[in-house]
Design a protein around this motif. Structure first.
Motif, PDB file in Angstrom:
ATOM      1  N   ALA A  19      52.491  45.459  39.993  1.00  0.00           N
ATOM      2  CA  ALA A  19      53.538  45.536  41.004  1.00  0.00           C
ATOM      3  C   ALA A  19      54.882  45.927  40.363  1.00  0.00           C
ATOM      4  O   ALA A  19      55.625  46.754  40.921  1.00  0.00           O
ATOM      5  CB  ALA A  19      53.668  44.213  41.741  1.00  0.00           C
ATOM      6  N   ALA A  20      55.184  45.371  39.210  1.00  0.00           N
ATOM      7  CA  ALA A  20      56.430  45.704  38.522  1.00  0.00           C
ATOM      8  C   ALA A  20      56.437  47.161  38.058  1.00  0.00           C
ATOM      9  O   ALA A  20      57.435  47.874  38.225  1.00  0.00           O
ATOM     10  CB  ALA A  20      56.644  44.766  37.332  1.00  0.00           C
ATOM     11  N   VAL A  21      55.341  47.628  37.489  1.00  0.00           N
ATOM     12  CA  VAL A  21      55.247  49.018  37.041  1.00  0.00           C
ATOM     13  C   VAL A  21      55.354  49.968  38.234  1.00  0.00           C
ATOM     14  O   VAL A  21      56.047  50.990  38.167  1.00  0.00           O
ATOM     15  CB  VAL A  21      53.946  49.250  36.246  1.00  0.00           C
ATOM     16  CG1 VAL A  21      53.696  50.722  36.013  1.00  0.00           C
ATOM     17  CG2 VAL A  21      54.001  48.512  34.926  1.00  0.00           C
ATOM     18  N   SER A  22      54.713  49.635  39.331  1.00  0.00           N
ATOM     19  CA  SER A  22      54.792  50.472  40.526  1.00  0.00           C
ATOM     20  C   SER A  22      56.206  50.517  41.082  1.00  0.00           C
ATOM     21  O   SER A  22      56.679  51.585  41.495  1.00  0.00           O
ATOM     22  CB  SER A  22      53.835  49.947  41.600  1.00  0.00           C
ATOM     23  OG  SER A  22      52.513  50.025  41.150  1.00  0.00           O
ATOM     24  N   ALA A  23      56.892  49.401  41.094  1.00  0.00           N
ATOM     25  CA  ALA A  23      58.264  49.366  41.598  1.00  0.00           C
ATOM     26  C   ALA A  23      59.187  50.217  40.734  1.00  0.00           C
ATOM     27  O   ALA A  23      60.004  50.985  41.247  1.00  0.00           O
ATOM     28  CB  ALA A  23      58.769  47.927  41.659  1.00  0.00           C
ATOM     29  N   VAL A  24      59.056  50.120  39.426  1.00  0.00           N
ATOM     30  CA  VAL A  24      59.874  50.936  38.522  1.00  0.00           C
ATOM     31  C   VAL A  24      59.564  52.410  38.713  1.00  0.00           C
ATOM     32  O   VAL A  24      60.471  53.255  38.743  1.00  0.00           O
ATOM     33  CB  VAL A  24      59.661  50.509  37.049  1.00  0.00           C
ATOM     34  CG1 VAL A  24      60.279  51.500  36.087  1.00  0.00           C
ATOM     35  CG2 VAL A  24      60.225  49.120  36.825  1.00  0.00           C
ATOM     36  N   TRP A  25      58.308  52.748  38.871  1.00  0.00           N
ATOM     37  CA  TRP A  25      57.916  54.149  39.061  1.00  0.00           C
ATOM     38  C   TRP A  25      58.509  54.709  40.361  1.00  0.00           C
ATOM     39  O   TRP A  25      59.030  55.822  40.384  1.00  0.00           O
ATOM     40  CB  TRP A  25      56.404  54.270  39.072  1.00  0.00           C
ATOM     41  CG  TRP A  25      55.932  55.662  39.328  1.00  0.00           C
ATOM     42  CD1 TRP A  25      56.049  56.736  38.498  1.00  0.00           C
ATOM     43  CD2 TRP A  25      55.283  56.135  40.500  1.00  0.00           C
ATOM     44  NE1 TRP A  25      55.507  57.835  39.083  1.00  0.00           N
ATOM     45  CE2 TRP A  25      55.026  57.506  40.317  1.00  0.00           C
ATOM     46  CE3 TRP A  25      54.888  55.537  41.688  1.00  0.00           C
ATOM     47  CZ2 TRP A  25      54.412  58.272  41.276  1.00  0.00           C
ATOM     48  CZ3 TRP A  25      54.261  56.313  42.640  1.00  0.00           C
ATOM     49  CH2 TRP A  25      54.021  57.663  42.431  1.00  0.00           C
ATOM     50  N   ILE A  26      58.433  53.952  41.444  1.00  0.00           N
ATOM     51  CA  ILE A  26      58.968  54.410  42.727  1.00  0.00           C
ATOM     52  C   ILE A  26      60.480  54.586  42.649  1.00  0.00           C
ATOM     53  O   ILE A  26      61.026  55.591  43.134  1.00  0.00           O
ATOM     54  CB  ILE A  26      58.577  53.430  43.847  1.00  0.00           C
ATOM     55  CG1 ILE A  26      57.078  53.529  44.122  1.00  0.00           C
ATOM     56  CG2 ILE A  26      59.386  53.679  45.119  1.00  0.00           C
ATOM     57  CD1 ILE A  26      56.541  52.455  45.037  1.00  0.00           C
ATOM     58  N   ILE A  27      61.182  53.664  42.020  1.00  0.00           N
ATOM     59  CA  ILE A  27      62.637  53.759  41.888  1.00  0.00           C
ATOM     60  C   ILE A  27      63.022  54.989  41.079  1.00  0.00           C
ATOM     61  O   ILE A  27      63.921  55.753  41.452  1.00  0.00           O
ATOM     62  CB  ILE A  27      63.206  52.468  41.268  1.00  0.00           C
ATOM     63  CG1 ILE A  27      63.088  51.316  42.261  1.00  0.00           C
ATOM     64  CG2 ILE A  27      64.651  52.663  40.821  1.00  0.00           C
ATOM     65  CD1 ILE A  27      63.377  49.959  41.659  1.00  0.00           C
ATOM     66  N   GLU A  28      62.340  55.222  39.956  1.00  0.00           N
ATOM     67  CA  GLU A  28      62.655  56.385  39.120  1.00  0.00           C
ATOM     68  C   GLU A  28      62.320  57.697  39.823  1.00  0.00           C
ATOM     69  O   GLU A  28      63.022  58.686  39.665  1.00  0.00           O
ATOM     70  CB  GLU A  28      61.926  56.294  37.779  1.00  0.00           C
ATOM     71  CG  GLU A  28      62.485  55.239  36.868  1.00  0.00           C
ATOM     72  CD  GLU A  28      63.957  55.474  36.535  1.00  0.00           C
ATOM     73  OE1 GLU A  28      64.345  56.629  36.270  1.00  0.00           O
ATOM     74  OE2 GLU A  28      64.707  54.493  36.550  1.00  0.00           O
ATOM     75  N   GLU A  29      61.266  57.729  40.602  1.00  0.00           N
ATOM     76  CA  GLU A  29      60.913  58.940  41.339  1.00  0.00           C
ATOM     77  C   GLU A  29      61.976  59.265  42.380  1.00  0.00           C
ATOM     78  O   GLU A  29      62.354  60.426  42.562  1.00  0.00           O
ATOM     79  CB  GLU A  29      59.546  58.768  42.000  1.00  0.00           C
ATOM     80  CG  GLU A  29      59.045  59.984  42.721  1.00  0.00           C
ATOM     81  CD  GLU A  29      58.771  61.159  41.822  1.00  0.00           C
ATOM     82  OE1 GLU A  29      58.768  62.296  42.325  1.00  0.00           O
ATOM     83  OE2 GLU A  29      58.568  60.964  40.607  1.00  0.00           O
ATOM     84  N   ARG A  30      62.482  58.273  43.065  1.00  0.00           N
ATOM     85  CA  ARG A  30      63.552  58.499  44.043  1.00  0.00           C
ATOM     86  C   ARG A  30      64.825  58.975  43.363  1.00  0.00           C
ATOM     87  O   ARG A  30      65.525  59.841  43.874  1.00  0.00           O
ATOM     88  CB  ARG A  30      63.821  57.238  44.848  1.00  0.00           C
ATOM     89  CG  ARG A  30      62.732  56.964  45.841  1.00  0.00           C
ATOM     90  CD  ARG A  30      63.071  55.797  46.711  1.00  0.00           C
ATOM     91  NE  ARG A  30      61.991  55.577  47.674  1.00  0.00           N
ATOM     92  CZ  ARG A  30      61.966  54.614  48.540  1.00  0.00           C
ATOM     93  NH1 ARG A  30      62.968  53.750  48.594  1.00  0.00           N
ATOM     94  NH2 ARG A  30      60.954  54.474  49.367  1.00  0.00           N
ATOM     95  N   ARG A  31      65.146  58.416  42.206  1.00  0.00           N
ATOM     96  CA  ARG A  31      66.317  58.876  41.454  1.00  0.00           C
ATOM     97  C   ARG A  31      66.144  60.325  41.017  1.00  0.00           C
ATOM     98  O   ARG A  31      67.084  61.113  41.074  1.00  0.00           O
ATOM     99  CB  ARG A  31      66.543  58.003  40.226  1.00  0.00           C
ATOM    100  CG  ARG A  31      67.143  56.674  40.528  1.00  0.00           C
ATOM    101  CD  ARG A  31      67.388  55.907  39.254  1.00  0.00           C
ATOM    102  NE  ARG A  31      67.871  54.578  39.534  1.00  0.00           N
ATOM    103  CZ  ARG A  31      67.978  53.632  38.649  1.00  0.00           C
ATOM    104  NH1 ARG A  31      67.632  53.850  37.392  1.00  0.00           N
ATOM    105  NH2 ARG A  31      68.434  52.447  38.988  1.00  0.00           N
ATOM    106  N   ARG A  32      64.954  60.695  40.582  1.00  0.00           N
ATOM    107  CA  ARG A  32      64.693  62.063  40.143  1.00  0.00           C
ATOM    108  C   ARG A  32      64.857  63.032  41.305  1.00  0.00           C
ATOM    109  O   ARG A  32      65.466  64.085  41.170  1.00  0.00           O
ATOM    110  CB  ARG A  32      63.285  62.185  39.559  1.00  0.00           C
ATOM    111  CG  ARG A  32      62.995  63.562  38.971  1.00  0.00           C
ATOM    112  CD  ARG A  32      61.521  63.736  38.702  1.00  0.00           C
ATOM    113  NE  ARG A  32      60.706  63.671  39.897  1.00  0.00           N
ATOM    114  CZ  ARG A  32      60.572  64.668  40.773  1.00  0.00           C
ATOM    115  NH1 ARG A  32      61.210  65.800  40.599  1.00  0.00           N
ATOM    116  NH2 ARG A  32      59.786  64.533  41.829  1.00  0.00           N
ATOM    117  N   GLN A  33      64.344  62.676  42.477  1.00  0.00           N
ATOM    118  CA  GLN A  33      64.480  63.532  43.647  1.00  0.00           C
ATOM    119  C   GLN A  33      65.940  63.664  44.074  1.00  0.00           C
ATOM    120  O   GLN A  33      66.377  64.748  44.471  1.00  0.00           O
ATOM    121  CB  GLN A  33      63.645  62.983  44.798  1.00  0.00           C
ATOM    122  CG  GLN A  33      62.161  63.159  44.611  1.00  0.00           C
ATOM    123  CD  GLN A  33      61.356  62.546  45.736  1.00  0.00           C
ATOM    124  OE1 GLN A  33      61.900  61.884  46.618  1.00  0.00           O
ATOM    125  NE2 GLN A  33      60.056  62.757  45.709  1.00  0.00           N
TER     126      GLN A  33
END
Length: 79
Positions: A19-33
């Motif tokens: 859950a923590a890895v998924s949350a970090v991944w989603i946050i970074e993907e939104r920042r990249r976009q």
């Protein structure tokens, strides 16, 4: 005191970790976009000489630095 088996502890640990890895991944993907959208926000494509340039002014018809023609500012499209 709670009694939890070793298998239960491993399962809980893995679920929390994923859950923590998924949350970090989603946050970074939104920042990249968001960064990609900002980078493309001021890009203008000249329809006459096919030159791609940046124009940070608020002018609705930016002038091409290469050929001097006025171009329509592209509508903002989501990535």
């Amino acid at each position: 005191m709670l009694r939890i088996s070793l298998a239960g502890l491993v399962t809980i640990y893995l679920c929390v970790f994923l859950a923590a890895v998924s949350a970090v991944w989603i946050i970074e993907e939104r920042r990249r976009q968001r960064r990609a959208r900002r980078a493309l926000q001021d890009r203008v494509y000249c329809t006459v000489c096919a030159y791609d340039f940046e124009d940070a002014t608020s002018d609705p018809l930016p002038v091409c630095p290469r050929c001097g023609t006025k171009n329509d500012r592209p509508r903002s499209n989501r990535l």
